[in-house]
Design a protein around this motif. Structure first.
Motif, PDB file in Angstrom:
ATOM      1  N   GLU A 108      10.545   9.958  -2.395  1.00 17.72           N
ATOM      2  CA  GLU A 108       9.535  10.178  -3.432  1.00 17.72           C
ATOM      3  C   GLU A 108       8.511   9.039  -3.432  1.00 17.72           C
ATOM      4  O   GLU A 108       7.296   9.258  -3.482  1.00 17.72           O
ATOM      5  CB  GLU A 108      10.222  10.275  -4.794  1.00 17.72           C
ATOM      6  N   LYS A 109       8.994   7.809  -3.347  1.00 18.59           N
ATOM      7  CA  LYS A 109       8.101   6.637  -3.318  1.00 18.59           C
ATOM      8  C   LYS A 109       7.224   6.667  -2.066  1.00 18.59           C
ATOM      9  O   LYS A 109       6.025   6.361  -2.102  1.00 18.59           O
ATOM     10  CB  LYS A 109       8.936   5.353  -3.367  1.00 18.59           C
ATOM     11  N   TYR A 110       7.835   7.052  -0.953  1.00 17.87           N
ATOM     12  CA  TYR A 110       7.151   7.135   0.343  1.00 17.87           C
ATOM     13  C   TYR A 110       6.010   8.147   0.284  1.00 17.87           C
ATOM     14  O   TYR A 110       4.876   7.870   0.661  1.00 17.87           O
ATOM     15  CB  TYR A 110       8.193   7.521   1.388  1.00 17.87           C
ATOM     16  N   LEU A 111       6.310   9.347  -0.234  1.00 18.99           N
ATOM     17  CA  LEU A 111       5.296  10.404  -0.297  1.00 18.99           C
ATOM     18  C   LEU A 111       4.198  10.087  -1.311  1.00 18.99           C
ATOM     19  O   LEU A 111       3.047  10.487  -1.134  1.00 18.99           O
ATOM     20  CB  LEU A 111       5.952  11.748  -0.650  1.00 18.99           C
ATOM     21  N   ALA A 112       4.571   9.362  -2.392  1.00 16.72           N
ATOM     22  CA  ALA A 112       3.602   9.054  -3.454  1.00 16.72           C
ATOM     23  C   ALA A 112       2.756   7.830  -3.130  1.00 16.72           C
ATOM     24  O   ALA A 112       1.883   7.453  -3.898  1.00 16.72           O
ATOM     25  CB  ALA A 112       4.350   8.831  -4.775  1.00 16.72           C
ATOM     26  N   SER A 113       2.997   7.198  -1.972  1.00 24.26           N
ATOM     27  CA  SER A 113       2.349   5.921  -1.645  1.00 24.26           C
ATOM     28  C   SER A 113       0.887   6.063  -1.243  1.00 24.26           C
ATOM     29  O   SER A 113       0.198   5.086  -1.053  1.00 24.26           O
ATOM     30  CB  SER A 113       3.100   5.256  -0.487  1.00 24.26           C
ATOM     31  N   GLY A 114       0.423   7.311  -1.096  1.00 18.38           N
ATOM     32  CA  GLY A 114      -0.934   7.505  -0.582  1.00 18.38           C
ATOM     33  C   GLY A 114      -0.936   7.777   0.904  1.00 18.38           C
ATOM     34  O   GLY A 114      -1.985   7.904   1.532  1.00 18.38           O
ATOM     35  N   LEU A 115       0.257   7.887   1.484  1.00 21.81           N
ATOM     36  CA  LEU A 115       0.389   8.156   2.918  1.00 21.81           C
ATOM     37  C   LEU A 115      -0.253   9.494   3.288  1.00 21.81           C
ATOM     38  O   LEU A 115      -0.905   9.628   4.320  1.00 21.81           O
ATOM     39  CB  LEU A 115       1.882   8.179   3.275  1.00 21.81           C
ATOM     40  N   ILE A 116      -0.060  10.495   2.416  1.00 22.76           N
ATOM     41  CA  ILE A 116      -0.551  11.846   2.701  1.00 22.76           C
ATOM     42  C   ILE A 116      -1.572  12.231   1.643  1.00 22.76           C
ATOM     43  O   ILE A 116      -1.258  12.242   0.446  1.00 22.76           O
ATOM     44  CB  ILE A 116       0.609  12.864   2.711  1.00 22.76           C
ATOM     45  N   ARG A 117      -2.788  12.556   2.081  1.00 19.28           N
ATOM     46  CA  ARG A 117      -3.818  12.981   1.140  1.00 19.28           C
ATOM     47  C   ARG A 117      -3.380  14.251   0.422  1.00 19.28           C
ATOM     48  O   ARG A 117      -2.838  15.176   1.030  1.00 19.28           O
ATOM     49  CB  ARG A 117      -5.143  13.237   1.872  1.00 19.28           C
ATOM     50  N   LYS A 136     -18.815   6.050  -8.217  1.00 17.98           N
ATOM     51  CA  LYS A 136     -18.550   6.800  -9.443  1.00 17.98           C
ATOM     52  C   LYS A 136     -17.059   7.058  -9.636  1.00 17.98           C
ATOM     53  O   LYS A 136     -16.556   7.036 -10.755  1.00 17.98           O
ATOM     54  CB  LYS A 136     -19.301   8.142  -9.411  1.00 17.98           C
ATOM     55  N   ILE A 137     -16.355   7.360  -8.533  1.00 17.51           N
ATOM     56  CA  ILE A 137     -14.934   7.722  -8.630  1.00 17.51           C
ATOM     57  C   ILE A 137     -14.184   7.070  -7.476  1.00 17.51           C
ATOM     58  O   ILE A 137     -14.666   7.071  -6.339  1.00 17.51           O
ATOM     59  CB  ILE A 137     -14.736   9.260  -8.541  1.00 17.51           C
ATOM     60  N   ILE A 138     -13.004   6.517  -7.760  1.00 17.13           N
ATOM     61  CA  ILE A 138     -12.050   6.161  -6.710  1.00 17.13           C
ATOM     62  C   ILE A 138     -10.825   7.030  -6.941  1.00 17.13           C
ATOM     63  O   ILE A 138     -10.113   6.863  -7.934  1.00 17.13           O
ATOM     64  CB  ILE A 138     -11.695   4.658  -6.730  1.00 17.13           C
ATOM     65  N   ASP A 139     -10.632   8.003  -6.062  1.00 15.52           N
ATOM     66  CA  ASP A 139      -9.551   8.990  -6.171  1.00 15.52           C
ATOM     67  C   ASP A 139      -8.339   8.458  -5.407  1.00 15.52           C
ATOM     68  O   ASP A 139      -8.279   8.550  -4.182  1.00 15.52           O
ATOM     69  CB  ASP A 139     -10.034  10.325  -5.590  1.00 15.52           C
ATOM     70  N   LEU A 140      -7.386   7.878  -6.146  1.00 19.77           N
ATOM     71  CA  LEU A 140      -6.233   7.243  -5.512  1.00 19.77           C
ATOM     72  C   LEU A 140      -5.344   8.256  -4.808  1.00 19.77           C
ATOM     73  O   LEU A 140      -4.765   7.973  -3.758  1.00 19.77           O
ATOM     74  CB  LEU A 140      -5.424   6.467  -6.555  1.00 19.77           C
ATOM     75  N   GLU A 141      -5.229   9.462  -5.373  1.00 19.82           N
ATOM     76  CA  GLU A 141      -4.341  10.464  -4.787  1.00 19.82           C
ATOM     77  C   GLU A 141      -4.874  10.975  -3.461  1.00 19.82           C
ATOM     78  O   GLU A 141      -4.151  11.085  -2.480  1.00 19.82           O
ATOM     79  CB  GLU A 141      -4.146  11.636  -5.757  1.00 19.82           C
ATOM     80  N   ASN A 142      -6.177  11.290  -3.426  1.00 18.87           N
ATOM     81  CA  ASN A 142      -6.768  11.832  -2.200  1.00 18.87           C
ATOM     82  C   ASN A 142      -7.392  10.755  -1.318  1.00 18.87           C
ATOM     83  O   ASN A 142      -8.019  11.072  -0.309  1.00 18.87           O
ATOM     84  CB  ASN A 142      -7.813  12.901  -2.545  1.00 18.87           C
ATOM     85  N   GLU A 188      10.161  -1.728  -1.732  1.00 21.40           N
ATOM     86  CA  GLU A 188       9.789  -1.383  -3.104  1.00 21.40           C
ATOM     87  C   GLU A 188       8.312  -1.689  -3.378  1.00 21.40           C
ATOM     88  O   GLU A 188       7.650  -0.986  -4.120  1.00 21.40           O
ATOM     89  CB  GLU A 188      10.653  -2.177  -4.095  1.00 21.40           C
ATOM     90  N   ARG A 189       7.830  -2.769  -2.763  1.00 18.96           N
ATOM     91  CA  ARG A 189       6.443  -3.164  -3.025  1.00 18.96           C
ATOM     92  C   ARG A 189       5.878  -3.897  -1.820  1.00 18.96           C
ATOM     93  O   ARG A 189       6.560  -4.729  -1.215  1.00 18.96           O
ATOM     94  CB  ARG A 189       6.372  -4.062  -4.261  1.00 18.96           C
ATOM     95  N   ILE A 190       4.645  -3.582  -1.492  1.00 18.97           N
ATOM     96  CA  ILE A 190       3.947  -4.291  -0.410  1.00 18.97           C
ATOM     97  C   ILE A 190       3.043  -5.325  -1.081  1.00 18.97           C
ATOM     98  O   ILE A 190       1.999  -4.990  -1.646  1.00 18.97           O
ATOM     99  CB  ILE A 190       3.133  -3.322   0.466  1.00 18.97           C
ATOM    100  N   THR A 191       3.461  -6.582  -1.032  1.00 22.19           N
ATOM    101  CA  THR A 191       2.672  -7.649  -1.662  1.00 22.19           C
ATOM    102  C   THR A 191       1.402  -7.921  -0.862  1.00 22.19           C
ATOM    103  O   THR A 191       0.328  -8.136  -1.423  1.00 22.19           O
ATOM    104  CB  THR A 191       3.514  -8.937  -1.763  1.00 22.19           C
ATOM    105  N   PHE A 192       1.532  -7.885   0.463  1.00 23.13           N
ATOM    106  CA  PHE A 192       0.369  -8.146   1.327  1.00 23.13           C
ATOM    107  C   PHE A 192       0.608  -7.510   2.687  1.00 23.13           C
ATOM    108  O   PHE A 192       1.729  -7.511   3.195  1.00 23.13           O
ATOM    109  CB  PHE A 192       0.145  -9.657   1.507  1.00 23.13           C
ATOM    110  N   HIS A 193      -0.463  -6.917   3.251  1.00 22.75           N
ATOM    111  CA  HIS A 193      -0.384  -6.424   4.624  1.00 22.75           C
ATOM    112  C   HIS A 193      -1.758  -6.516   5.264  1.00 22.75           C
ATOM    113  O   HIS A 193      -2.737  -5.978   4.731  1.00 22.75           O
ATOM    114  CB  HIS A 193       0.108  -4.972   4.674  1.00 22.75           C
TER     115      HIS A 193
END
Length: 724
Positions: A88-97, A617-623, A15-20
């Motif tokens: 859904e959580k897996y795909l939304a994690s930032g794994l895939i730009r 200027k920008i940090i694009d979390l999705e990409n 559910e959550r990665i506290t530290f890696h």
């Protein structure tokens, strides 16, 4: 002997990665375990973890005194999720730009658990989805293929004791065959991949069975030794010294290293050259750059300038009448000499009239129809040259039209620059390789003028180009020392020259007297840091109106320690950008929007170079991209490229070469004694345009001023020029 507890099995969704940690793989995970209402804390090691993944592990429950009950996993196995929520959580994690929270929902709604098969086997089915164009589809599919390959590399690296933080770079360097390439010769990692050193590659090589006395190890070791010397500015190394260093590092007999040198010479990776009956070892690119630079200098010296014979007295009278300037005798002499020569050097400190000489000279030759190319090693120096000459100036890389795809310059001896005159400013920053690439692109008829301050720190890269050219006495040189009246009113300029002459600067310690040069005394590193923070964040902005981010630059002698760039950056980031959001942490540094950052390696693809400073200027979390503004030019970095950047609220004096700032603040303490030298302090002072503030110990300032002995770089350009 106590009986070992039987291992328990546990499984669930992350559910959550506290530290890696990307280096060690150690992770702290919050996991939804079947049959338990609360999330469970699991600690263990995994090369890569992603939110939503399904985890299977074996281990035991422990009651940690700080963190309470947690499951300590001896073995972690991660598999892609199978439930819609997990996917859904897996795909939304930032794994895939290109896939954020919204598009993850779209994909799961359309394909459910089939989505992985769709991406793998039938990607054309994505075309039916709303909001997906060809560009986004390509981004998603490319990222999916990459992340699978990168995960395999991560698991392979970690299984052999290497941190996984550089896995993306390894993939980009070697592609899908990365693992085979590394297995065949793990030492290629140290040669080819930024951020991986010889020690890491060597440990890895020995883990996979390459022996300590292996000739492959010896070859890699001797090249590593030469690269280490090159990183300290040397073009060459005395063979005996290189052998001694290699024996110490590799702990193998000298005979094996000698054999390795022979093989490296045969492979043309190393070149041996003899000077005064002593053998010197060169990395072959440095040997070629030095040897051919000498030949190109003499090629360009031949003949007469394209502007022909100009009556210098008439020309100088015309310049003075046209501009209203009154040139000094030394300026007259310098311009007169420049008009007679094809290769010429002008050197001197601040305020001695270098700019006036260049502008007057350019006015004369341009009136004769001469075409001019102005350039400098860095973007900031090129921009400043444009401002002082009112002509276009470029970085040397842009002038030579660097091609990121071929990783070569487009301009060279077979496609030379179209110009009659090349003027290089900040020539003290030229390393031997860049100098060679510039020289070979200058056509035979063209002239070359090098302008710089030879007393500043030498180039970051190998070589001492400007110093060597002057020492050789083969190139006509004017050394300016007279400070002009207008410049003499600046304490920055006066004190820079005093330091350069081995004298203590005039130090104004009364903050109520307004000038452009101050000393604030502090006797301990803690006191220096405290005063520095106050001066940067409050005192200077209030008293002089300088913006703490745009206008003020902290310059420190070193990277490490309480007064080093790293520690000061953390303090200043907290003080000057506390609410910057979003934040991301990569390679041990936290970056946030608004941060001031510096590029620390040349990136030809992005046209951004070592020492360039920008603002996030920008940090694009999705990409997974960070967009940085470098003086009006935007550059995008993937998260995995952020090891090329460091925070730049404070930077080392070495990294400031070629730049000027409205205000510089310089902390100096005796703890810097290893680096305290006259040219270091001189360079730091000359970076300030309107205000210089020294904070520290008088003893440290005295040590710097007295220490004229700077480590001499081993180069052979002087001898090559004198032997032509």
């Amino acid at each position: 002997m106590p009986q070992q507890k039987a291992l328990e099995n546990l499984s669930g969704h992350i559910e959550r990665i506290t530290f890696h940690s990307q280096d060690t793989g150690f992770c702290v995970l919050r996991v939804k375990v079947h049959g338990k209402s609360d999330l469970v804390t699991i600690v263990g090691k995994a090369a890569t973890v992603t939110n939503g993944e399904y985890l299977e592990c074996q281990g035991n429950w422990v009651n940690d005194k700080n963190h309470g009950l947690q499951f300590k996993a001896e073995e972690l196995k991660l598999v892609p999720p199978t439930t819609s929520e997990g996917i859904e959580k897996y795909l939304a994690s930032g794994l895939i730009r290109g896939v954020g929270a919204h598009f993850a929902k779209v994909l799961v709604k359309a394909f459910g658990a089939e989505i992985f098969d769709v991406l793998e086997k039938s990607p054309n089915r994505l075309d039916k989805l709303p909001g997906i164009g060809e560009k986004r589809k390509e981004q998603i599919l490319t990222s999916w293929v990459e992340q699978k390959a990168i995960r395999d590399i991560m698991i392979f690296l970690q299984g052999n004791g290497i941190g996984t933080a550089r896995a993306v770079r390894i993939y980009k360097t070697y592609g899908a065959n990365a693992i085979d390439k590394i297995r065949a010769n793990p030492y290629c990692l140290a040669l080819d991949v930024y951020g991986i050193g010889f020690k890491t590659a060597d440990e890895f090589a020995q883990r996979i069975g390459i022996g300590k006395t292996s000739i492959l190890r010896a070859q890699a070791g001797i090249r590593h030794v030469l690269q280490e010397f090159a990183s300290n500015g040397h073009s060459a190394v005395l063979e005996e010294k290189a052998l001694k260093s290699a024996v110490e590092i590799l702990e193998i007999p000298e005979e094996i290293i000698k054999k390795a040198i022979e093989l490296e010479v045969q492979a043309e990776n190393i070149t041996v050259d003899n000077f005064s009956n002593e053998n010197f070892l060169f990395l072959t690119p440095l040997y070629k750059a030095e040897d051919l630079s000498a030949k190109h200098i003499f090629r360009l010296k031949n003949g007469t300038p394209i502007w022909g014979n100009i009556d210098s007295k008439k020309a100088l009278d015309w310049v003075e009448n046209t501009t209203g300037l009154v040139l000094s005798n030394s300026q007259h002499a310098a311009i007169g000499l420049a008009l007679r020569e094809k290769v010429f050097i002008i050197t001197g400190g601040p305020g001695v009239g270098k700019t006036t000489i260049i502008n007057s000279f350019l006015k004369i030759v341009r009136a004769k129809g001469v075409s001019v190319a102005l350039c400098a090693p860095t973007g900031r120096a090129a921009k400043r040259l444009s401002e002082t000459t009112h002509l276009q100036a470029k970085t040397i890389h842009r002038l030579l039209e660097y091609d990121a795809q071929t990783r070569n310059f487009t301009r060279h001896q077979f496609n030379p620059l179209v110009t009659d005159l090349v003027v290089v400013d900040e020539a003290s920053m030229l390393d031997i390789v860049l100098f060679y690439n510039l020289l070979k692109a200058i056509p035979n008829h063209a002239a070359l003028i090098l302008v710089g301050d030879v007393d500043q720190l030498p180039s970051v890269g190998p070589g001492s180009v400007l110093s060597d050219l002057i020492k050789s006495e083969c190139i006509p040189t004017v050394r300016l020392s007279e400070i002009f009246r207008q410049a003499a009113s600046s304490q920055i300029i006066v004190n820079a020259h005093r330091v350069n002459q081995g004298q203590l600067p005039f130090l104004n310690q009364d903050e109520d007297i307004k000038t452009d040069f101050y000393l604030i005394q502090a006797e301990t590193p803690e006191a220096i840091q405290e005063k520095l923070l106050y001066v940067v964040t409050e005192r200077i902005p209030e008293r002089f109106g300088f913006h703490p981010l745009r206008d003020i630059q902290v310059l420190t002698p070193m990277n490490r320690g309480g007064l080093g760039a790293r520690a000061l950056n953390q303090c200043l980031q907290t003080a000057l950008n506390p609410r910057g959001e979003p934040k991301i942490t990569r390679f041990g540094t936290t970056f946030s929007v608004g941060d001031k950052v510096m590029q620390v390696v040349n990136n030809y693809d992005k046209d951004v170079f070592n020492g360039d400073i920008g603002r996030i200027k920008i940090i694009d979390l999705e990409n997974q991209e960070v967009h940085i503004d470098f003086d009006g030019r935007m550059a995008a970095y993937s998260y995995n490229e952020l090891d090329e950047l460091m925070l730049a609220y404070a930077t080392t004096i070495h990294k400031s070469q070629g730049s000027e700032y409205p205000c510089v603040v310089i902390p100096l303490a005796t703890q810097h004694y290893m680096l305290l030298a006259r040219n270091l302090l001189y360079t730091a002072i000359t970076r300030g345009r309107k205000l210089v503030v020294l904070i520290g110990q008088m003893k440290a300032i005295g040590m710097a001023v007295k220490n004229e002995k700077t480590s001499q770089r081993v180069t052979k350009l002087v001898q090559r020029l004198q032997n032509m």
